[in-house]
Design a protein around this motif. Structure first.
Motif, PDB file in Angstrom:
ATOM      1  N   GLY A 255       0.864  -1.172   0.000  1.00  0.00           N
ATOM      2  CA  GLY A 255       0.000   0.000   0.000  1.00  0.00           C
ATOM      3  C   GLY A 255       0.899   1.218   0.000  1.00  0.00           C
ATOM      4  N   LEU A 256       1.048   1.883  -1.134  1.00  0.00           N
ATOM      5  CA  LEU A 256       2.000   2.983  -1.272  1.00  0.00           C
ATOM      6  C   LEU A 256       1.420   4.294  -0.741  1.00  0.00           C
ATOM      7  CD1 LEU A 256       3.464   2.133  -4.797  1.00  0.00           C
ATOM      8  CD2 LEU A 256       4.276   1.433  -2.528  1.00  0.00           C
ATOM      9  N   LEU A 257       2.258   5.010  -0.009  1.00  0.00           N
ATOM     10  CA  LEU A 257       1.821   6.222   0.688  1.00  0.00           C
ATOM     11  C   LEU A 257       2.607   7.442   0.225  1.00  0.00           C
ATOM     12  CD1 LEU A 257       1.940   4.577   4.225  1.00  0.00           C
ATOM     13  CD2 LEU A 257      -0.149   5.023   2.925  1.00  0.00           C
ATOM     14  N   GLU A 258       2.018   8.604   0.450  1.00  0.00           N
ATOM     15  CA  GLU A 258       2.686   9.862   0.135  1.00  0.00           C
ATOM     16  C   GLU A 258       3.667  10.233   1.243  1.00  0.00           C
ATOM     17  OE1 GLU A 258      -0.143  12.963  -1.461  1.00  0.00           O
ATOM     18  OE2 GLU A 258      -1.576  11.478  -0.718  1.00  0.00           O
ATOM     19  N   GLU A 259       4.594  11.117   0.920  1.00  0.00           N
ATOM     20  CA  GLU A 259       5.581  11.592   1.900  1.00  0.00           C
ATOM     21  C   GLU A 259       4.982  12.777   2.653  1.00  0.00           C
ATOM     22  OE1 GLU A 259       8.506  11.013   4.015  1.00  0.00           O
ATOM     23  OE2 GLU A 259       9.130  10.177   2.094  1.00  0.00           O
ATOM     24  N   VAL A 260       4.022  12.466   3.550  1.00  0.00           N
ATOM     25  CA  VAL A 260       3.347  13.492   4.331  1.00  0.00           C
ATOM     26  C   VAL A 260       3.373  13.113   5.805  1.00  0.00           C
ATOM     27  CG1 VAL A 260       1.819  14.170   2.443  1.00  0.00           C
ATOM     28  CG2 VAL A 260       1.078  12.396   4.040  1.00  0.00           C
ATOM     29  N   TYR A 261       3.099  14.099   6.651  1.00  0.00           N
ATOM     30  CA  TYR A 261       3.024  13.855   8.091  1.00  0.00           C
ATOM     31  C   TYR A 261       1.578  14.055   8.552  1.00  0.00           C
ATOM     32  CZ  TYR A 261       3.770  14.286  13.103  1.00  0.00           C
ATOM     33  OH  TYR A 261       3.710  14.084  14.465  1.00  0.00           O
ATOM     34  N   PRO A 262       1.041  13.146   9.408  1.00  0.00           N
ATOM     35  CA  PRO A 262       1.653  11.975  10.017  1.00  0.00           C
ATOM     36  C   PRO A 262       1.158  10.678   9.367  1.00  0.00           C
ATOM     37  CG  PRO A 262      -0.217  12.651  11.347  1.00  0.00           C
ATOM     38  CD  PRO A 262      -0.223  13.492  10.096  1.00  0.00           C
ATOM     39  N   ALA A 263       1.756  10.279   8.277  1.00  0.00           N
ATOM     40  CA  ALA A 263       1.322   9.078   7.562  1.00  0.00           C
ATOM     41  C   ALA A 263       1.408   7.819   8.416  1.00  0.00           C
ATOM     42  CB  ALA A 263       2.159   8.899   6.289  1.00  0.00           C
ATOM     43  N   GLY A 264       2.300   7.815   9.410  1.00  0.00           N
ATOM     44  CA  GLY A 264       2.468   6.626  10.239  1.00  0.00           C
ATOM     45  C   GLY A 264       1.518   6.520  11.415  1.00  0.00           C
ATOM     46  N   ASP A 265       0.757   7.585  11.681  1.00  0.00           N
ATOM     47  CA  ASP A 265      -0.283   7.502  12.706  1.00  0.00           C
ATOM     48  C   ASP A 265      -1.272   6.428  12.269  1.00  0.00           C
ATOM     49  OD1 ASP A 265      -2.019   8.952  14.952  1.00  0.00           O
ATOM     50  OD2 ASP A 265      -3.312   8.600  13.218  1.00  0.00           O
ATOM     51  N   GLU A 266      -1.552   5.455  13.137  1.00  0.00           N
ATOM     52  CA  GLU A 266      -2.297   4.295  12.650  1.00  0.00           C
ATOM     53  C   GLU A 266      -3.721   4.632  12.200  1.00  0.00           C
ATOM     54  OE1 GLU A 266      -2.247   1.157  15.509  1.00  0.00           O
ATOM     55  OE2 GLU A 266      -3.763   2.062  16.804  1.00  0.00           O
TER      56      GLU A 266
END
Length: 448
Positions: free
Chosen positions: A105-116
């Motif tokens: 699942g490809l994601l953008e380089e944004v914050y906070p992408a890792g927040d579940e």
């Protein structure tokens, strides 16, 4: 391996969320899981250890992730990873051919992408209920290092005895190292060579959600990074501000522009958290709408509102955290709430990681921090009994006991808890309600 057996392995081997929260991993195993997600989004700026670990151990981690998915009966298994992690994606592509049930699942380089909660929406378009757990919408999320620790426990019988830590900032050689649990922060920083600023401070964790620490504090199962920053750096100065002064500044400066709310990741997903209304109510001592204060419990403390959004440099996150802690101390729990529909504007209110790092004056520290797993010869470790959400582990050793690396030194307590293990060979020199100290015997170097 079924859920019951895997749960026992995770609990006995002390496996918890290595991404920072420290939630006991066994408690996440649930047969209601429809979608299992592996989180490789590196939520915080500058952190690289999860993509490095996944690139190095792609086969082992994917195999274990697939095994966990089978144990819970997941219908789909997704690896959430940013498109920019090209080397890690290449390593995964060669492995995924053997695991057709697992997809990227490809994601953008944004914050906070890792927040579940954000991650789940990006990968599944499901919204976790405000104040709820991911399993409420049939999803379970595990961190990369957590799954690797599960691999070592299941395959090698090795409990969690060490931690990967990235050391970046004002150091000679930024690096990601594997150190024993309980190793001091100061000794960990030395592994990156000379500190290049005589007045440097240790910032433990990511720049957005981390805290100022000391060299004497020990590495725990949730220590992901040490940022060595100048004393006058923006991040250090922000963390040292007093809430009483922050409140007065907010009363004088907050213009109710709503930028903090407009860019709030949880608000964009329909959660009832509105920082600008909180700032107005708190500074005016207006309690006519108590829900404004109660809804601070839905804040994820990502820090975006005060570190990026506010043009006045005010501190909504810090003030809300104080109110939230007060509510919890008085026994209040998040109220039941329904999420509003996600609006189209969300796509245009994401914060690019590059802009965030520039705003925080971190671009100069965004350097390679290569992963090295060379053994560290620790003479002494201080192992905390509470390194996880839930009840602290209960010591099962006494002062003077000889212990070996991997030996259980504290058993899981009743309720939500996990075991704690010796991270080096040595002799127990101190046991308290909060920690256990182990010292290496003279002339006995550690062996991997």
């Amino acid at each position: 391996m079924d859920i019951k057996e895997l749960s026992m392995v995770m609990q006995e081997n002390g496996i918890v969320g290595a991404g920072g929260a420290g939630f006991p991993s066994y408690a996440k195993l649930n047969a209601q899981t429809e979608t299992l997600i592996l989180n490789c989004a590196e939520c915080e700026p500058l952190l690289k250890l999860h993509r490095q670990l996944l690139e190095t151990y792609a086969m082992e981690i994917v195999e274990t992730f697939h095994m966990i998915g089978q144990a819970v009966g997941a219908k789909e298994m997704v690896i959430g990873i940013k498109r920019s992690y090209k080397k890690t994606i290449d390593a995964l592509q060669s492995v995924l051919e053997e695991y057709p049930a697992v997809r990227l699942g490809l994601l953008e380089e944004v914050y906070p992408a890792g927040d579940e909660v954000v991650l789940i929406y990006e990968l599944t378009k499901k919204v976790v209920p405000p104040g709820g757990l991911p399993i409420a919408c049939g999803v379970t999320v595990y961190n990369v290092e957590t799954v690797y620790n599960t691999y070592r426990a299941v395959t090698c019988g090795l409990p969690v005895v060490d931690k990967l830590v990235s050391i970046v900032g004002e150091v000679e050689h930024p690096v990601t190292v594997r150190v024993p649990i309980g190793f001091s922060i100061e000794e960990t920083v030395r592994l990156a060579g000379t500190v290049t600023n005589s007045q440097a401070q240790y910032f433990i964790g990511g720049p957005m959600m981390g805290t100022i620490g000391s060299g004497s504090q020990p590495v725990t199962k949730t220590t992901n990074a040490v940022l060595v920053l100048p004393e006058d750096h923006l991040m250090i100065q922000r963390k040292r501000r007093k809430s009483s002064i922050d409140l007065k500044r907010a009363a004088a400066c907050c213009c109710q522009c709503t930028m903090c709310t407009d860019l709030c990741p949880r608000n964009r997903l329909g959660h009832p958290i509105e920082p600008h209304l909180f700032m107005r109510a708190a500074t005016c001592k207006d309690v006519q709408q108590p829900n404004i204060f109660v809804n601070t419990m839905f804040c994820s403390s990502c820090g975006l509102c005060e570190m990026y959004s506010c043009m006045q440099g005010l501190s909504p996150r810090s003030l809300m955290a104080e109110y939230k802690a007060g509510l919890r101390a008085n026994g209040l729990k998040p109220p039941k709430a329904e999420a509003k529909p996600v609006g189209e504007e969300r796509e245009y209110r994401k914060v690019p990681m590059a802009r965030l790092m520039a705003r925080l004056d971190l671009v100069r520290y965004n350097k390679q921090a290569p992963l090295t797993e060379e053994p560290v010869d620790a003479k002494k470790v201080k192992i905390l009994l509470s390194q996880h959400i839930g009840a602290p582990a209960l010591a099962v050793v006494s002062q003077g006991d000889a212990v070996q690396r991997g030996q259980m030194i504290a058993k899981p307590a009743q309720g939500l808890s996990v075991g704690i293990h010796a991270s080096i060979d040595g002799v127990v020199s101190a046991v308290t309600e909060k920690y256990i100290v182990i010292e290496q015997q003279k002339g006995c170097a550690q062996n991997e």
